[in-house]
Design a protein around this motif. Structure first.
Motif, PDB file in Angstrom:
ATOM      1  N   GLU A 213      28.373  47.392  43.340  1.00  0.00           N
ATOM      2  CA  GLU A 213      28.111  46.684  42.102  1.00  0.00           C
ATOM      3  C   GLU A 213      29.721  46.246  41.424  1.00  0.00           C
ATOM      4  N   CYS A 214      29.615  44.940  41.412  1.00  0.00           N
ATOM      5  CA  CYS A 214      31.137  44.287  41.085  1.00  0.00           C
ATOM      6  C   CYS A 214      31.389  44.571  39.709  1.00  0.00           C
ATOM      7  N   LEU A 220      41.009  42.022  41.406  1.00  0.00           N
ATOM      8  CA  LEU A 220      42.119  41.336  41.588  1.00  0.00           C
ATOM      9  C   LEU A 220      41.773  40.015  42.130  1.00  0.00           C
ATOM     10  N   VAL A 221      42.279  38.726  41.008  1.00  0.00           N
ATOM     11  CA  VAL A 221      42.078  37.438  41.563  1.00  0.00           C
ATOM     12  C   VAL A 221      43.261  36.843  42.339  1.00  0.00           C
ATOM     13  N   CYS A 222      42.989  36.216  43.399  1.00  0.00           N
ATOM     14  CA  CYS A 222      43.965  35.521  43.970  1.00  0.00           C
ATOM     15  C   CYS A 222      43.727  34.099  44.480  1.00  0.00           C
ATOM     16  N   LYS A 223      44.623  33.377  43.849  1.00  0.00           N
ATOM     17  CA  LYS A 223      44.260  31.780  43.705  1.00  0.00           C
ATOM     18  C   LYS A 223      45.027  31.023  44.828  1.00  0.00           C
ATOM     19  N   ARG A 249      41.540  47.798  44.045  1.00  0.00           N
ATOM     20  CA  ARG A 249      40.825  46.652  43.605  1.00  0.00           C
ATOM     21  C   ARG A 249      40.019  45.734  44.557  1.00  0.00           C
ATOM     22  N   THR A 250      39.129  45.382  43.975  1.00  0.00           N
ATOM     23  CA  THR A 250      38.639  44.361  45.056  1.00  0.00           C
ATOM     24  C   THR A 250      39.034  42.940  44.783  1.00  0.00           C
ATOM     25  N   LEU A 251      39.408  42.543  45.794  1.00  0.00           N
ATOM     26  CA  LEU A 251      39.980  41.236  45.873  1.00  0.00           C
ATOM     27  C   LEU A 251      38.966  39.986  45.585  1.00  0.00           C
ATOM     28  N   ILE A 252      39.240  39.009  44.612  1.00  0.00           N
ATOM     29  CA  ILE A 252      38.379  37.788  44.654  1.00  0.00           C
ATOM     30  C   ILE A 252      39.374  36.557  44.993  1.00  0.00           C
ATOM     31  N   CYS A 276      31.831  38.458  44.152  1.00  0.00           N
ATOM     32  CA  CYS A 276      32.103  38.917  42.685  1.00  0.00           C
ATOM     33  C   CYS A 276      33.060  37.841  42.166  1.00  0.00           C
ATOM     34  N   THR A 277      33.008  37.537  40.660  1.00  0.00           N
ATOM     35  CA  THR A 277      33.708  36.603  40.000  1.00  0.00           C
ATOM     36  C   THR A 277      34.372  37.164  38.911  1.00  0.00           C
TER      37      THR A 277
END
Length: 485
Positions: A213-214, A220-223, A249-252, A276-277
């Motif tokens: 479950e996200c 962690l957000v990577c742009k 952390r799960t990378l987004i 995941c968002t």
């Protein structure tokens, strides 16, 4: 009989109802009808008895039928329960037998693992031996290069300079050949150990990127939104994934609108994980804020703007460090390479493209890969290197390789952003077989570099270079870093 009935009724209704004397006189008066009356009462009682008896029998029969039906139902249910109990007992017995078998198998497997460990310890060198072998090789090669450079610079002090230099080069080739033979004694073990440990790391990354479950995990957000090239982007995403791994952390990855492909990273590669968002504003994480560290979702800052965490390269996880060092001379390079491998897994379409190109290019081994970056790098970030500088190292490698495989065909794969390099190499070194994808070089031009065609070309070059037995390149190009790792 009618008269008697009326009499009785009337007698009950008369005021002398309780007068026994009058009743008696009336009975005598109608005495001739008394026997009939008694007979009527008797018949009435008999009829009532038979009717009641019949009704009772019907009720009893009905109850008996119902009881018999219930009994049959209970017997059927009992039979089903007995069947279930019997099957459950058999399954329980089978489970017990299976558990005993698994226990025996586990004992045998444990014993086999111990034997394999003992055998492995007998078939591969110790960690100290591997480190010592590498140090001897590096020190000797560096010493020979030092002597070579000293003689080249001070040729007026050395007579017959050319002869001495050639002797040094030959000795260096001989030494490298001997060191390769020494390493080849355990080459298969090194490959197998690297493969086993690589699978372990890939499973860890897949677990990190595939939460059940996200909502239940930190993210962690990577742009991918700045204007640097493909190699630069690979290193940024690699740094993001390393940070995500270290902090659990799960990378987004947010890459829509990427300059190479508007649909983002998945245009060429597999998704990094589930969809995941990150909703709402996300704080920028520079790895130095406790408040941000505890946030559920954070965004990775640029590497240049953040304080360097202790787990960034050249750091290697403590639980894997000794195992990596045992089969690889540069553990940090191997460790970073696992992350590059994960983020650059080609999707089905890209994988088909790479396989088709490889067949058309007739790519076979042994082969040396050469990456020559020109165009925008020259004069700004790096100096010009002639084709002769690269081919000197190609020749040295093949000279060493021929000592164990004489007569080998000398193949070279050239990756360059300058299409003229290939023609120059073919003209100057006809004894070599050069392989290159012309379209990849053309699409790498500055005008067409940021396109999906150029993206396919640079991925093809990186893929082919990674399959080569030996690489000759400079670190002025990010592509070199990708292949090195």
């Amino acid at each position: 009989m009618i008269n008697v009935y009326i009499f009785i009724v009337r007698g009950y209704n008369t005021p002398t109802f309780f007068n026994l004397r009058k009743i008696f006189l009336n009975m005598i008066r109608f005495g001739k009808h008394f026997p009939v009356f008694v007979l009527f009462l008797l018949l009435l009682v008999i009829c009532v008895f038979f009717v009641y008896d019949r009704i009772s029998r019907q009720n009893i029969e009905r109850e008996l039928y119902r009881a018999v039906t219930d009994l049959e139902t209970i017997q059927e249910q009992n039979a089903e329960l007995l069947t279930i109990v019997s099957e459950t007992t058999k399954k329980l017995q089978a489970c017990q037998e299976g558990a005993q078998k698994l226990s025996l198998d586990l004992d045998r497997a444990t014993e086999m693992m111990e034997k394999m460990k003992r055998k492995a310890n007998d078939n591969h060198p110790s960690l100290k031996e591997e480190i010592a072998r590498r140090e001897v090789g590096r020190s000797t090669i560096e010493f020979l290069r030092y002597i070579y450079n000293i003689i080249s610079k001070h040729q007026h002090l050395v007579k017959e300079k050319e002869g001495v230099l050639n002797d040094i080069l030959e000795f260096q080739k001989k030494f490298r050949s001997d060191m390769n033979r020494l390493a080849d004694g355990h080459g298969e073990w090194r490959k197998e150990e690297s493969h086993r440990l690589g699978l372990l790391v890939q499973r860890r990354l897949n677990y990190l990127q595939s939460p059940k479950e996200c909502k239940s995990v930190k993210k962690l957000v990577c742009k991918v939104n700045n204007g640097c090239g493909f190699g630069c982007k690979v290193h940024h995403i690699t740094a993001c994934l390393i940070m995500a791994y270290a902090t659990r952390r799960t990378l987004i990855l947010e890459s829509k609108g990427w300059q190479y492909a508007r649909n983002g990273w998945t245009t060429a590669f597999l998704p990094l994980g589930k969809n995941c968002t990150a909703d709402g504003p996300v704080p920028i994480w520079k790895a130095n804020s406790i408040e941000v560290d505890n946030a559920e979702v954070v965004e990775m800052a640029s590497i240049e703007s953040m304080s360097r965490p202790s787990y960034f390269p050249l750091a290697v996880p403590e639980d894997l460090a000794d195992r990596i060092l045992h089969f690889h001379g540069d553990p940090a390079v191997w460790w970073i390479g696992q992350f590059v491998k994960y983020i650059t897994r080609p999707n089905e379409k890209m994988n088909e493209y790479l396989n088709t190109k490889r067949m058309r290019l007739r790519f076979t081994t042994p082969i040396v890969g050469v990456q020559i970056r020109r165009t925008d790098k020259i004069g700004q970030e790096a100096q010009m290197h002639l084709i002769e500088e690269y081919m000197t190292h190609v020749k040295e490698w093949y000279d060493v390789y021929e000592k164990k495989d004489p007569g080998v065909r000398r193949r070279v794969y050239i990756a360059s952003d300058d299409p003229k390099v290939f023609a120059e190499a073919v003209e100057k070194y006809p004894q070599y077989i050069f392989i290159s994808d012309k379209n990849a070089s053309i699409s790498a031009a500055l005008k067409t570099r940021h396109s999906e065609e150029s993206l396919r070309g640079i991925i093809l070059d990186i893929h082919m270079l990674s399959l080569c037995d030996y690489l000759v390149c400079t670190f002025s190009s990010q592509v070199t870093y990708c292949n090195h790792r």
